[in-house]
Enzyme design. Sequence first.
Site, PDB file in Angstrom:
ATOM      1  N   HIS A  94      28.191   9.175 -16.005  1.00 59.10           N
ATOM      2  CA  HIS A  94      27.774   8.364 -17.161  1.00 59.10           C
ATOM      3  C   HIS A  94      26.584   7.512 -16.715  1.00 59.10           C
ATOM      4  CE1 HIS A  94      28.100   6.312 -20.873  1.00 59.10           C
ATOM      5  NE2 HIS A  94      29.221   5.641 -20.719  1.00 59.10           N
ATOM      6  N   HIS A 123      23.842  17.120 -21.411  1.00 59.04           N
ATOM      7  CA  HIS A 123      24.400  16.045 -22.231  1.00 59.04           C
ATOM      8  C   HIS A 123      25.472  16.626 -23.129  1.00 59.04           C
ATOM      9  CE1 HIS A 123      24.646  12.585 -24.903  1.00 59.04           C
ATOM     10  NE2 HIS A 123      24.124  11.918 -23.901  1.00 59.04           N
ATOM     11  N   ASP A 171      18.512   9.707 -18.081  1.00 61.52           N
ATOM     12  CA  ASP A 171      18.552   9.239 -16.699  1.00 61.52           C
ATOM     13  C   ASP A 171      17.604   9.970 -15.766  1.00 61.52           C
ATOM     14  OD1 ASP A 171      20.399   7.218 -17.045  1.00 61.52           O
ATOM     15  OD2 ASP A 171      22.061   8.639 -17.052  1.00 61.52           O
TER      16      ASP A 171
HETATM   17  N1  CMC Z   1      23.890  20.664 -13.470  1.00 57.83           N
HETATM   18  C1  CMC Z   1      24.401  21.914 -13.344  1.00 57.83           C
HETATM   19  N2  CMC Z   1      25.255  22.454 -14.211  1.00 57.83           N
HETATM   20  C2  CMC Z   1      25.623  21.683 -15.261  1.00 57.83           C
HETATM   21  C3  CMC Z   1      25.140  20.380 -15.464  1.00 57.83           C
HETATM   22  C4  CMC Z   1      24.229  19.875 -14.512  1.00 57.83           C
HETATM   23  N3  CMC Z   1      23.717  18.646 -14.656  1.00 57.83           N
HETATM   24  N4  CMC Z   1      25.676  19.870 -16.582  1.00 57.83           N
HETATM   25  C5  CMC Z   1      26.487  20.809 -17.069  1.00 57.83           C
HETATM   26  N5  CMC Z   1      26.434  21.907 -16.275  1.00 57.83           N
HETATM   27  C6  CMC Z   1      27.125  23.189 -16.514  1.00 57.83           C
HETATM   28  C7  CMC Z   1      28.621  23.069 -16.287  1.00 57.83           C
HETATM   29  O1  CMC Z   1      28.951  23.345 -14.939  1.00 57.83           O
HETATM   30  C8  CMC Z   1      29.155  24.097 -17.250  1.00 57.83           C
HETATM   31  O2  CMC Z   1      28.926  25.367 -16.677  1.00 57.83           O
HETATM   32  P1  CMC Z   1      30.013  26.565 -16.913  1.00 57.83           P
HETATM   33  O3  CMC Z   1      29.982  26.811 -18.399  1.00 57.83           O
HETATM   34  O4  CMC Z   1      29.499  27.683 -16.092  1.00 57.83           O
HETATM   35  O5  CMC Z   1      31.328  26.022 -16.433  1.00 57.83           O
HETATM   36  C9  CMC Z   1      28.214  23.981 -18.451  1.00 57.83           C
HETATM   37  O6  CMC Z   1      26.965  23.490 -17.906  1.00 57.83           O
HETATM   38  C10 CMC Z   1      28.705  23.026 -19.535  1.00 57.83           C
HETATM   39  O7  CMC Z   1      28.871  21.731 -18.954  1.00 57.83           O
HETATM   40  P2  CMC Z   1      30.069  20.740 -19.234  1.00 57.83           P
HETATM   41  O8  CMC Z   1      30.424  20.037 -17.964  1.00 57.83           O
HETATM   42  O9  CMC Z   1      31.146  21.444 -19.987  1.00 57.83           O
HETATM   43  O10 CMC Z   1      29.361  19.738 -20.233  1.00 57.83           O
HETATM   44  P3  CMC Z   1      29.884  18.306 -20.643  1.00 57.83           P
HETATM   45  O11 CMC Z   1      29.437  18.085 -22.035  1.00 57.83           O
HETATM   46  O12 CMC Z   1      31.334  18.147 -20.364  1.00 57.83           O
HETATM   47  O13 CMC Z   1      29.102  17.340 -19.636  1.00 57.83           O
HETATM   48  C11 CMC Z   1      27.545  15.870 -18.686  1.00 57.83           C
HETATM   49  C12 CMC Z   1      28.013  16.562 -19.976  1.00 57.83           C
HETATM   50  C13 CMC Z   1      26.417  14.894 -19.036  1.00 57.83           C
HETATM   51  C14 CMC Z   1      28.704  15.061 -18.092  1.00 57.83           C
HETATM   52  C15 CMC Z   1      27.055  16.953 -17.689  1.00 57.83           C
HETATM   53  O14 CMC Z   1      25.963  17.657 -18.249  1.00 57.83           O
HETATM   54  C16 CMC Z   1      26.666  16.358 -16.342  1.00 57.83           C
HETATM   55  O15 CMC Z   1      27.533  16.146 -15.492  1.00 57.83           O
HETATM   56  N6  CMC Z   1      25.342  16.060 -16.125  1.00 57.83           N
HETATM   57  C17 CMC Z   1      24.925  15.431 -14.900  1.00 57.83           C
HETATM   58  C18 CMC Z   1      25.218  13.951 -14.937  1.00 57.83           C
HETATM   59  C19 CMC Z   1      24.274  13.214 -15.860  1.00 57.83           C
HETATM   60  O16 CMC Z   1      23.054  13.386 -15.818  1.00 57.83           O
HETATM   61  N7  CMC Z   1      24.845  12.281 -16.665  1.00 57.83           N
HETATM   62  C20 CMC Z   1      24.059  11.436 -17.554  1.00 57.83           C
HETATM   63  C21 CMC Z   1      24.361  11.719 -18.991  1.00 57.83           C
HETATM   64  S1  CMC Z   1      23.183  10.870 -20.063  1.00 57.83           S
HETATM   65  C22 CMC Z   1      23.546   9.198 -19.862  1.00 57.83           C
HETATM   66  C23 CMC Z   1      24.855   8.818 -20.441  1.00 57.83           C
HETATM   67  O17 CMC Z   1      25.065   9.034 -21.644  1.00 57.83           O
HETATM   68  O18 CMC Z   1      25.673   8.263 -19.726  1.00 57.83           O
END
Ligand code: CMC
Length: 422
Positions: free
Chosen positions: A262, A301, A357
């Site tokens: 986050h 995201h 970010d």
């Molecule tokens: N790098 C590599 N792979 C990723 C990433 C990433 N940053 N984000 C998602 N994926 C992959 C994930 O492994 C999954 O792959 P698969 O379908 O093969 O299992 C697919 O993309 C879908 O991801 P998810 O984890 O189901 O997506 P989510 O909606 O649960 O997660 C997130 C959203 C923001 C937590 C995630 O994209 C992430 O961890 N990003 C990196 C951390 C980040 O930059 N966070 C800041 C968010 S913006 C500020 C805020 O609002 O706090």
Amino acid sequence: MAETITIIDDRTGKKVTVPVTDGVFASTALRELDPNLRMYDPAFLSTAACQSSITYLDGEKGILRYRGYPIEQLAEKSTFLEVAYLLLNGELPDNDQFAKWDYDVTHHTMIHENMRKRFVDGFHYDAHPMGMFISAIAALGTFYDDAQDVFDTDNLNKQILRLVAKVPTIAAMTYRFSSGLPFVLPNNSMSYATNFLNMMYRIGDDYEVDPVLARAMDVLFILHADHEQNCGTTAMRVVASANSDPYSATAAAASALYGPLHGGANEAVVRMLTEIGDVKNIPAFIESVKRGEGKLMGFGHRVYKNFDPRATIIKKSAYEVFEITGTNPLLDVALKLEEVALNDEYFASRRLYPNVDFYSGLIYQALGFPVSMFTVLFAIPRTVGWLAHMSELLRDDEQKISRPRQWYTGVDERNYTDIKKR
Ligand code: CMC
């Protein structure tokens, strides 16, 4: 004709028809089929837990609006304090309303001396500023014996004013403590962002806040002020639904923000870019992400699936800051990393784009903030969003204490056996 959805329970043949408004239907209607029926929705992927009129987000189109105003217009034309008023009150202020709000915030920036001398001084010398921030916000509530009375609107607004005014002071205090520097008192003649930078960096008399940098800080505050039902805001709403005081609820929301998925992501981005170090190491890094050995921090995201409008504004803002401060050496790594990832099938097929970010950390670094302060910088403006949601929740007659149900998957009833027999 009104849109409806009909749900049939194949076990009994019963059916229920419910109106669908803006793509939302009331799932409580399912209880008409069976009072014990529950929706299983881990991480709330398809659950709207409230009605809200604060922030509108369209992840497909990359739209973000506060109270109807596009974020691009607010970032270009408004100030953080004006945006704060808008989020908290629903409308932009007129001249008199703004003058009063500006005066009130400016004149509530001081914190009790015991907070500084007794409370903050008790931390270990290398305490993480975000841990200090969270604890200090919770502790601040203990100085106000009226903090608990959340249903008296004037009283709640007084606590909100105190929090909005004091979070920059607390944030700067955590930094000055970590750096072993004397605290700088708030200055009532300065704007919100200028005063914050002054409390952060003044040493003696020879410090002037550059107005371009103060404006960049203010724009960053605007961009981070609210983002509808994200993890921190959900934490705020859940805690506030128990009618906890705004200081405790804000501390809970800040605790959620602290997490690396986050608000902690901006810190993780700079650590990641530093580790990559050079553009020549990018292909190997991307491959390691694709092998599942880590994430590309600052990408992806839950809601934005095309682009994050905040990231676009921040990227532009970064160049304005670098004009004054000189380029951040990690910028080249970030630009190349973004280019490589956007052209890679792995990221494209998962619709992963730079989020807010990805570039914010680079500006923060150029502004002189240590990496450990980044999430605190996010928490300052987000305090406004959290409190706007708390106010909205407390006025919402449909809300009750948050209490989700669960799907029990543990063992069935069994008898206790004495420890000697196990
Ligand atoms: N790098 C590599 N792979 C990723 C990433 C990433 N940053 N984000 C998602 N994926 C992959 C994930 O492994 C999954 O792959 P698969 O379908 O093969 O299992 C697919 O993309 C879908 O991801 P998810 O984890 O189901 O997506 P989510 O909606 O649960 O997660 C997130 C959203 C923001 C937590 C995630 O994209 C992430 O961890 N990003 C990196 C951390 C980040 O930059 N966070 C800041 C968010 S913006 C500020 C805020 O609002 O706090």
